[in-house]
Design an enzyme around this catalytic site. Structure first.
Site, mmCIF file in Angstrom:
data_model
loop_
_atom_site.group_PDB
_atom_site.id
_atom_site.type_symbol
_atom_site.label_atom_id
_atom_site.label_comp_id
_atom_site.label_asym_id
_atom_site.label_seq_id
_atom_site.Cartn_x
_atom_site.Cartn_y
_atom_site.Cartn_z
ATOM 1 N N ASP A 56 -0.743 37.673 110.793
ATOM 2 C CA ASP A 56 0.438 37.029 111.396
ATOM 3 C C ASP A 56 1.497 38.034 111.838
ATOM 4 O OD1 ASP A 56 1.333 37.931 108.997
ATOM 5 O OD2 ASP A 56 2.028 35.996 108.230
ATOM 6 N N GLU A 61 2.944 40.466 109.857
ATOM 7 C CA GLU A 61 3.780 41.044 108.794
ATOM 8 C C GLU A 61 3.263 42.428 108.380
ATOM 9 O OE1 GLU A 61 4.152 38.239 105.582
ATOM 10 O OE2 GLU A 61 5.312 36.836 106.805
ATOM 11 N N LYS A 76 27.703 59.410 134.906
ATOM 12 C CA LYS A 76 26.715 58.327 134.960
ATOM 13 C C LYS A 76 27.414 56.985 134.771
ATOM 14 C CE LYS A 76 23.789 57.187 131.377
ATOM 15 N NZ LYS A 76 22.680 57.445 130.438
ATOM 16 N N THR A 86 17.892 57.560 133.764
ATOM 17 C CA THR A 86 18.987 58.542 133.735
ATOM 18 C C THR A 86 18.525 59.887 134.294
ATOM 19 O OG1 THR A 86 19.945 57.459 131.802
ATOM 20 C CG2 THR A 86 20.563 59.775 132.163
HETATM 21 C C1 R5P Z 1 22.419 57.282 126.847
HETATM 22 O O1 R5P Z 1 23.561 57.570 127.221
HETATM 23 C C2 R5P Z 1 21.429 58.296 126.382
HETATM 24 O O2 R5P Z 1 22.038 59.510 126.139
HETATM 25 C C3 R5P Z 1 20.291 58.468 127.375
HETATM 26 O O3 R5P Z 1 20.787 59.073 128.553
HETATM 27 C C4 R5P Z 1 19.669 57.150 127.714
HETATM 28 O O4 R5P Z 1 19.415 56.435 126.557
HETATM 29 C C5 R5P Z 1 18.390 57.336 128.489
HETATM 30 O O5 R5P Z 1 17.868 56.088 128.810
HETATM 31 P P1 R5P Z 1 16.984 55.909 130.094
HETATM 32 O O6 R5P Z 1 15.899 56.931 130.043
HETATM 33 O O7 R5P Z 1 16.452 54.493 129.988
HETATM 34 O O8 R5P Z 1 17.867 56.065 131.292
#
Ligand code: R5P
Length: 290
Positions: A34, A36, A189, A224
């Site tokens: 299940d 667990e 960002k 990112t």
């Molecule tokens: C967030 O600010 C972290 O430092 C990473 O930049 C982030 O978690 C990366 O996530 P992803 O690869 O999905 O953009």
């Protein structure tokens, strides 16, 4: 002390025990039909301390629960103190309330692990350095950035530009710069809190004709790093490499990153992956030895 290598970090746990010259306690684990989780320690702890090495990468809920069950089993079987070595700590990015109605996931995890029997935690490059101050037990954060920077330096990238994808990670780029010996900087960002979409604004960075190493704590979807790589390419970087502590690399993230013009991705064995070329074992063993 004895080391308990958890199911998510078996190899890393065994390496740490070897470096410390201490015995390991094997774990039997399985998943019931299940879903667990079941764990069993193959030996007792006789009034000894235990270090459970268990990262909490996906499936993070299962790995967290296994960690909690192992802590309970260790205490029931004679451990006087349980240290959780959790190189990648899941839910660390939800360290505050971003939108009304959310849970404060990181604090919830801390309370849950305390209740299970954990007395101390060692973790590696947590998303926000001060995020664990509200944990109900002492925590120690260690940094793998010098190891990652040294990797690229040893490959001849001395004086490479150390870049953080956002202002919040500039301390990482600064740490890397102290090893690489070049310049450092950050991009700006923006992540849409509802869609997760990442956008990056161009900064004036002195990267024309240079090797740029992008440093980040986590690569998850790769969004990112892809945006950061595209941006520095447009700014004139001649070579782009990537270093991250926790290479989660969800659903082909590494392919997308390489397609964005990145020559190499390196990560640690915080999360076992194709790019985990650097072991955290010596660093963690040093901290466990005190
Ligand atoms: C967030 O600010 C972290 O430092 C990473 O930049 C982030 O978690 C990366 O996530 P992803 O690869 O999905 O953009």
């Amino acid at each position: 002390m004895k080391v308990i290598p958890g199911p998510a970090s078996k190899q890393l746990g065994e390496k740490i025990a070897e470096l410390l010259n201490v015995k390991t306690i094997s774990v039997t684990n399985r998943t019931f039909p299940d879903g667990e989780s079941y764990v069993r320690l193959e030996d007792n702890l006789q009034n000894e301390e235990a270090a459970i090495v268990q990262t909490t990468n996906p499936p993070q809920d299962t790995h967290l629960l296994q960690l909690a069950l192992l802590a309970d089993a260790a205490k029931r079987n004679g451990a006087t103190k349980v240290t959780a070595v959790t190189p990648y700590l899941a839910y660390a990015r939800q360290d505050k309330i971003f939108l009304p109605g959310e849970a404060l996931s990181l604090e919830t995890i801390g309370r849950m692990l305390k209740a299970a029997g954990i007395d101390k935690m060692i973790t590696v490059n947590i998303h926000q350095s001060n995020a664990l101050t509200k944990f109900p037990f002492p925590t120690q954060e260690v940094s793998a950035i010098p190891l990652l920077a040294k990797y690229y330096k040893d490959k001849g990238n001395d004086k490479a530009f150390a870049l953080a994808p956002d202002a919040g990670a500039i301390h990482i780029a600064e740490e890397a710069r102290s090893i690489l010996g070049g310049e450092c900087g950050h991009l700006e960002k923006h992540r849409d809190r509802r869609t997760g979409q990442v956008t990056m604004s161009r900064q004036k960075l002195n990267v024309v004709g240079k090797t740029v190493v992008i440093f980040d704590d986590i690569i998850s979807s790769g969004g990112t790093i892809v945006e950061a790589a595209r941006t520095v390419k447009e700014l004139g970087a001649s070579k782009i490499c990537v270093a991250c502590v926790h290479p989660l690399l969800i659903e082909g993230a590494n392919k997308r990153i390489l397609e964005a013009g990145v020559e190499e991705i390196v990560g640690t064995d915080s999360v076992p992956s194709d790019v985990s070329k650097i072991s955290l074992a010596p660093l963690i063993a040093k901290h466990l030895a005190g």
